[in-house]
Design a protein around this motif. Structure first.
Motif, PDB file in Angstrom:
ATOM      1  N   UNK A 284       0.127 108.076 -77.294  1.00 16.32           N
ATOM      2  CA  UNK A 284      -0.533 108.427 -78.542  1.00 16.32           C
ATOM      3  C   UNK A 284       0.427 108.344 -79.708  1.00 16.32           C
ATOM      4  N   UNK A 285      -0.066 107.911 -80.850  1.00 16.77           N
ATOM      5  CA  UNK A 285       0.740 107.869 -82.061  1.00 16.77           C
ATOM      6  C   UNK A 285       0.745 109.225 -82.730  1.00 16.77           C
ATOM      7  N   UNK A 286       1.664 109.417 -83.665  1.00 13.77           N
ATOM      8  CA  UNK A 286       1.785 110.679 -84.373  1.00 13.77           C
ATOM      9  C   UNK A 286       0.795 110.702 -85.538  1.00 13.77           C
ATOM     10  N   UNK A 287      -0.481 110.886 -85.212  1.00 15.25           N
ATOM     11  CA  UNK A 287      -1.520 110.946 -86.222  1.00 15.25           C
ATOM     12  C   UNK A 287      -2.597 111.903 -85.726  1.00 15.25           C
ATOM     13  N   UNK A 288      -3.488 112.386 -86.600  1.00 13.00           N
ATOM     14  CA  UNK A 288      -4.548 113.283 -86.150  1.00 13.00           C
ATOM     15  C   UNK A 288      -5.399 112.641 -85.072  1.00 13.00           C
ATOM     16  N   UNK A 289      -5.998 113.479 -84.255  1.00  8.64           N
ATOM     17  CA  UNK A 289      -6.826 112.991 -83.159  1.00  8.64           C
ATOM     18  C   UNK A 289      -8.035 112.258 -83.722  1.00  8.64           C
ATOM     19  N   UNK A 290      -8.141 110.946 -83.395  1.00  9.68           N
ATOM     20  CA  UNK A 290      -9.223 110.149 -83.941  1.00  9.68           C
ATOM     21  C   UNK A 290     -10.565 110.519 -83.327  1.00  9.68           C
ATOM     22  N   UNK A 291     -10.578 111.221 -82.207  1.00 10.00           N
ATOM     23  CA  UNK A 291     -11.846 111.580 -81.584  1.00 10.00           C
ATOM     24  C   UNK A 291     -12.425 112.865 -82.149  1.00 10.00           C
ATOM     25  N   UNK A 292     -11.709 113.585 -82.967  1.00  9.59           N
ATOM     26  CA  UNK A 292     -12.200 114.837 -83.525  1.00  9.59           C
ATOM     27  C   UNK A 292     -13.209 114.565 -84.632  1.00  9.59           C
ATOM     28  N   UNK A 293     -14.235 115.410 -84.690  1.00  6.05           N
ATOM     29  CA  UNK A 293     -15.264 115.305 -85.725  1.00  6.05           C
ATOM     30  C   UNK A 293     -15.404 116.645 -86.416  1.00  6.05           C
ATOM     31  N   UNK A 294     -16.020 116.619 -87.584  1.00  8.74           N
ATOM     32  CA  UNK A 294     -16.212 117.817 -88.387  1.00  8.74           C
ATOM     33  C   UNK A 294     -17.595 117.769 -89.022  1.00  8.74           C
ATOM     34  N   UNK A 295     -18.308 118.897 -88.991  1.00 10.32           N
ATOM     35  CA  UNK A 295     -19.654 118.951 -89.556  1.00 10.32           C
ATOM     36  C   UNK A 295     -19.977 120.397 -89.918  1.00 10.32           C
TER      37      UNK A 295
END
Length: 596
Positions: A332-343
């Motif tokens: 994994x790269x050092x970035x926010x989790x791309x699978x996370x969602x917000x609603x």
């Protein structure tokens, strides 16, 4: 005895026999057999004095002796390839038209006879327990090795890997910096080319494991790649290089046959190209004695088609198989989790919020009915926020297709960084701790300096009474953290499965902070008695008569005393009574404490 003296000795014996002396008595007197004396006499009568000299015992004919051309070829192969032994030379004679091929012992005698083998003295008999996996791709041995010189003066390292059964080299990547990410990049590239192995074996280097990390074990990137790809990671015992003997032996061959005989490489790319060419010959052309002189490529069977320069290699029958898809999880790269969602979601009157029917729901106080909450969700955690303030964090039961459902149902969008520490993992459907994972809980220190964890009273510190502190449960240890400083460490009073079910438990998101400066500890002064002892907190501390009369400073820690004389530390003694020190009584002139 030289030859002339030997002839004279035998002549005297023959002369006595010819003079009439019994042959048995002469033979006994000269220490020879009757047959030898008869032979000397016969040769003297036929040839005279020259017949008494030693003769060659070499047979007149040797019908089973190998031709001189074969022996010359054996010697020439040895001179051209000094590292080839008798077994390898026997293997190389058949392609050169030698028939019949001599045995290994015969070739070894040829080398000894011609002075091409140096005898090695073995100081002790080495006894190793040899082992080997029963099929290819069952186990890969991985390691790091240095010694790749560059023209600019740098010395690079290599990430190496070898299949345990076939000795096929699967990884030989030159890296400028042997970091964990470089190791994982080489490892995942090999898995995409050959397939995912069942197990990997490596030493305890920091690139492969974090179990020896201090102050607490961590999961390094390599261990995460193995876990997410279903690979069983095995580690050697400390200081046991023979466990990974196959990869270590490969390193020796690489040094002797390539690295020790090359000039510094012009660049990293040039070094990689040279090593790739040598490794290709090692895998496909060089016979291996452990494989009964077969090449590693003839024994190795990958789990997927192999590629060379971007092209799929044809199999032995000349047919190309259809490409297989290998799902290798990249580092994994050092970035926010791309699978996370917000609603956002509105709280119903019951306070029970259902996100995915039959899979994920949570409850909030009924007083929040009608309010709008912000939900940050991924496959591990759900963070519930109200106007930017964290309400609660719960364990996620969502699956990847559930995140797609949230996008369609609530208009969820990709989320940024997590607003709080991740929830505890779910293992086999239960909330449990993963290996090396720590949890934190917040507790209020009672008036007498203790906190309660799962109904168990744990003494922390009287000075922290009425304050909220963080308790970190890390395996068999319990740490207390106050004002971002480690105030104490004790044995953990509960097991890991109970720690995962504590109310308010969360994953430890930050490293363990350092302890506070010693200046905050309680200090007292004592005059050492003539006997070399003094008392503090109803406990005698003995320093010895040589310190008699000294005015020492005693630093009272949670579990021990440190005795100082100026800047010199004289002794460290454990405390027999670990209850909080609230008052200090000192008697005697010149022994007043620094604080009461």
């Amino acid at each position: 005895m030289d030859q002339q003296a030997l002839v004279e000795y035998r002549y005297r014996a023959v002369r006595e026999v010819l003079g009439g002396s019994p042959i048995g008595e002469v033979a006994a007197r000269y220490g020879v057999s009757r047959q030898s004396l008869h032979s000397w006499r016969k040769r003297f009568e036929q040839e005279g004095m020259p017949g008494l000299a030693d003769r060659s015992r070499r047979p007149k004919s040797s019908p089973h002796r190998l031709p001189a051309e074969v022996e010359a070829l054996v010697c020439e192969l040895r001179r051209q390839h000094p590292r080839w032994g008798a077994r390898r030379i026997v293997h190389e004679l058949r392609p050169r038209g030698v028939d019949p091929v001599p045995g290994r012992a015969t070739v070894h005698r040829m080398l000894v006879r011609n002075g091409l083998v140096r005898r090695q003295e073995q100081e002790h008999q080495r006894k190793y327990r040899r082992w080997q996996r029963e099929a290819p791709m069952h186990l890969w041995q991985l390691d790091l090795v240095g010694g790749v010189p560059l023209a600019d003066g740098r010395e690079c390292k290599m990430v190496t890997g070898i299949d345990d059964h076939s000795r096929f080299v699967v990884i030989a990547a030159v890296v400028a910096v042997p970091s964990g990410r470089a190791v994982c990049s080489a490892f995942t590239a090999a898995m995409r080319r050959y397939g995912v192995p069942f197990e990997v074996l490596s030493d305890n280097g920091k690139q492969f494991t974090g179990r020896h990390n201090r102050p607490q074990p961590v999961e390094v990137l390599f261990a995460r790649v193995c876990r997410e790809n279903g690979i069983n990671q095995r580690l050697t015992k400390p200081r046991s290089p023979t466990t990974t003997g196959k990869i270590e032996r490969f390193h020796k061959t690489l040094r002797h046959e390539l690295l020790d005989h090359v000039a510094p490489f012009e660049s990293l790319t040039a070094a990689q190209d040279a090593i790739d060419a040598w490794v290709h010959a090692y895998n496909h052309q060089r016979p291996h004695q452990a494989l009964n002189m077969a090449t590693p490529a003839s024994v190795f069977r990958p789990h997927a088609p192999t590629y060379s320069d971007g092209q799929l290699l044809a199999d032995e029958a000349g047919q190309t198989a259809a490409p297989l898809r290998i799902d290798v999880i990249e580092p994994p790269a050092n970035r926010p989790d791309e699978s996370a969602v917000e609603f956002e979601i509105r709280v119903p009157p019951s306070g029970e919020v259902t996100l995915v029917p039959g899979r994920q729901r949570f409850s909030v106080p009924r007083g929040l009915a009608g309010r709008t909450l912000t939900v940050w969700a991924d496959l591990r955690s759900l963070h519930v926020l109200l106007e930017g303030h964290l309400v609660r964090t719960i364990v996620s039961r969502l699956l990847p297709h559930d995140l797609a459902y949230l996008v369609m149902r609530y208009g969820a969008h990709p989320a940024g960084p997590a607003p709080a520490a991740a929830a505890l993992r779910r293992i086999n459907g239960n909330t449990e701790l993963a290996a090396g994972e720590a949890v934190e809980i917040d507790r209020i220190v009672q008036r007498d300096g203790h906190v309660t964890i799962a109904g168990i009273k744990c003494q922390i510190a009287f000075a922290l009474a009425r304050r909220t502190i963080t308790i970190r449960l890390d395996g068999h240890l319990m740490h207390a953290i106050a004002d971002n400083a480690l105030v104490g460490t004790w044995p953990c009073p509960i097991t890991a499965d109970r720690a995962a079910r504590l109310p308010g438990a969360r994953t430890a998101a930050t490293p363990l902070p350092p302890p506070p400066l010693p200046a905050g500890s309680i200090r007292v002064q004592r005059r050492v008695h003539a006997s070399g002892r003094f008392m503090v907190n109803k406990q005698f501390i003995k320093l010895g008569p040589r310190h008699a009369g000294k005015l020492v400073t005693v630093v009272i820690e949670d579990t021990h005393y440190r005795v100082l004389h100026g800047e010199e530390e004289l002794a460290i003694r454990p405390r027999r009574d670990t209850t909080p020190v609230t008052r200090l009584y000192v008697r005697g002139k010149g022994t007043q404490p620094d604080g009461r």
